[in-house]
Design a protein around this motif. Sequence first.
Motif, PDB file in Angstrom:
ATOM      1  N   UNK A 175       0.662  -1.331   0.066  1.00  0.00           N
ATOM      2  CA  UNK A 175       0.136   0.000  -0.003  1.00  0.00           C
ATOM      3  C   UNK A 175       0.851   1.261   0.026  1.00  0.00           C
ATOM      4  N   UNK A 176       0.387   2.254  -0.295  1.00  0.00           N
ATOM      5  CA  UNK A 176       1.110   3.695  -0.596  1.00  0.00           C
ATOM      6  C   UNK A 176       0.668   4.516   0.658  1.00  0.00           C
ATOM      7  N   UNK A 177      -0.484   4.780   1.038  1.00  0.00           N
ATOM      8  CA  UNK A 177      -0.946   5.617   1.806  1.00  0.00           C
ATOM      9  C   UNK A 177      -1.084   5.145   3.051  1.00  0.00           C
ATOM     10  N   UNK A 178      -0.487   6.016   4.431  1.00  0.00           N
ATOM     11  CA  UNK A 178      -0.869   5.426   5.665  1.00  0.00           C
ATOM     12  C   UNK A 178      -2.075   4.919   5.983  1.00  0.00           C
ATOM     13  N   UNK A 179      -3.106   5.507   5.806  1.00  0.00           N
ATOM     14  CA  UNK A 179      -4.428   5.427   5.979  1.00  0.00           C
ATOM     15  C   UNK A 179      -4.995   4.051   5.443  1.00  0.00           C
ATOM     16  N   UNK A 180      -4.399   3.953   4.281  1.00  0.00           N
ATOM     17  CA  UNK A 180      -4.854   2.453   3.780  1.00  0.00           C
ATOM     18  C   UNK A 180      -4.538   1.103   4.511  1.00  0.00           C
ATOM     19  N   UNK A 181      -3.474   1.425   5.331  1.00  0.00           N
ATOM     20  CA  UNK A 181      -3.166   0.132   6.051  1.00  0.00           C
ATOM     21  C   UNK A 181      -3.964   0.089   7.253  1.00  0.00           C
ATOM     22  N   UNK A 182      -5.316  -0.369   6.964  1.00  0.00           N
ATOM     23  CA  UNK A 182      -6.335  -0.091   8.035  1.00  0.00           C
ATOM     24  C   UNK A 182      -6.300  -1.509   9.128  1.00  0.00           C
ATOM     25  N   UNK A 183      -7.402  -1.497   9.781  1.00  0.00           N
ATOM     26  CA  UNK A 183      -7.534  -2.737  10.664  1.00  0.00           C
ATOM     27  C   UNK A 183      -7.987  -4.016   9.803  1.00  0.00           C
ATOM     28  N   UNK A 184      -8.641  -3.929   8.615  1.00  0.00           N
ATOM     29  CA  UNK A 184      -8.956  -5.133   7.938  1.00  0.00           C
ATOM     30  C   UNK A 184      -7.751  -5.376   7.336  1.00  0.00           C
ATOM     31  N   UNK A 185      -6.794  -4.608   6.687  1.00  0.00           N
ATOM     32  CA  UNK A 185      -5.722  -4.996   6.026  1.00  0.00           C
ATOM     33  C   UNK A 185      -4.898  -5.739   6.906  1.00  0.00           C
ATOM     34  N   UNK A 186      -4.798  -5.353   7.972  1.00  0.00           N
ATOM     35  CA  UNK A 186      -3.902  -5.829   9.069  1.00  0.00           C
ATOM     36  C   UNK A 186      -4.372  -7.075   9.531  1.00  0.00           C
ATOM     37  N   UNK A 187      -5.593  -7.360   9.636  1.00  0.00           N
ATOM     38  CA  UNK A 187      -6.189  -8.403  10.066  1.00  0.00           C
ATOM     39  C   UNK A 187      -5.881  -9.723   9.386  1.00  0.00           C
ATOM     40  N   UNK A 188      -5.952  -9.349   7.631  1.00  0.00           N
ATOM     41  CA  UNK A 188      -5.748 -10.485   6.823  1.00  0.00           C
ATOM     42  C   UNK A 188      -4.431 -10.628   6.577  1.00  0.00           C
TER      43      UNK A 188
END
Length: 280
Positions: A175-188
Motif C-alpha cells: 500500500x502507498x498511503x498510511x491510512x490504507x493500512x487499516x484494521x482489515x488489511x492488518x487482520x488479513x
Amino acid sequence: MIDAMLEPPAAIQSLQKRAERVETPCGDGTVVWHVWGEGEPLVLAHGAQGSWQHWIRNIERLSESRKIIAVDLPGHGESALPDTPDHTGIAKALAEGLAGILGDGKPTDLCGFSFGGVVFAHLAAFYPDVARRLILVGCGGLGTPNGHVTLRSVSGLRGEEREAALRANLLGLMLHHPESADALAVHMLLPNAKRARLFAADMVLPDKLLQILPRVRCRVDAIWGEFDRPHPEPAVQEAALRSVCPGAQFEVVSGAGHWAMYERPEAFEHALAKVLSIPA
C-alpha cells in the motif's frame, strides 16, 4: 461494500457467507472457489501469500453485474498443493476446476493480481480454450528492475508494537498511503501468509511472465497502481508488456500502491470496467 462498522473477522465472514463455495480436485485435496452474483463470469486470482480476500473491497460491487469467481490458488488459502508445484500443475488444477464450475466450454475473462496474473497467463497459454481475455494487475515477471521493498520481522512482537510492524510491512510492500493500512488489511495479512505453502518468487522472477505471454492467444491488458513498490514506474512496465503484447491497454490507478484494488477500489473498478468494455 464491506460494512465498515463490522470488526474485520465479521466483515470477512459476512461476505464469505453470501458466496457459493465450490471445491474441485487438486493434488491430494481441492481448489476452493467462492462465487457471487450472476451474469458473465469474471474469474479473480490473488497475489502470493494471499487468498480470495485480496478482492474483498471489490467483490460486492463487481457482483452486481457479473458472476464473480474468486479462487484460492493452489497452495494458498484453503486450497491444496497441486500434483506438481509449478505452473503446469497449477494450470491443470485451475483448468479442470473452471470446466467443472462453468460447464459450457465457453472461454471466460481472467483477472489476476501480482502472482495471480502470472498464474493466469500460464493458464491461458496452456489451456487457450479457457481464456477470453487476460487482465494483469501489478504483475512481476516482465524482466524489469525490482522496486525497493521494506519489510520488518514481527517475530516476538506483541500488542501495539506488533500491529505497528504489520502496518509498516503493508506500506513497505502493498500500500502507498498510511491510512490504507487499516484494521482489515492488518487482520488479513499474517493469516493468509501463514497458509501459503507455495514459494511464488521463482515462478515469477525475473521474466516468467514475459516468456509466457507470446504463447497467450487471447487479448491481454493491464492495470497498475501509480506507486507500485515491487514493480515501479508504470511507464516502464507498460513498455515491457507492449514489447510482447503491442495492443495491450494499460490503465494506471492514481494514488494507489501495489494492492491497487484494495487501496483505491472505486478507481480500480473504473479502470477494470474500461478494460472489460474493449472487445475481446
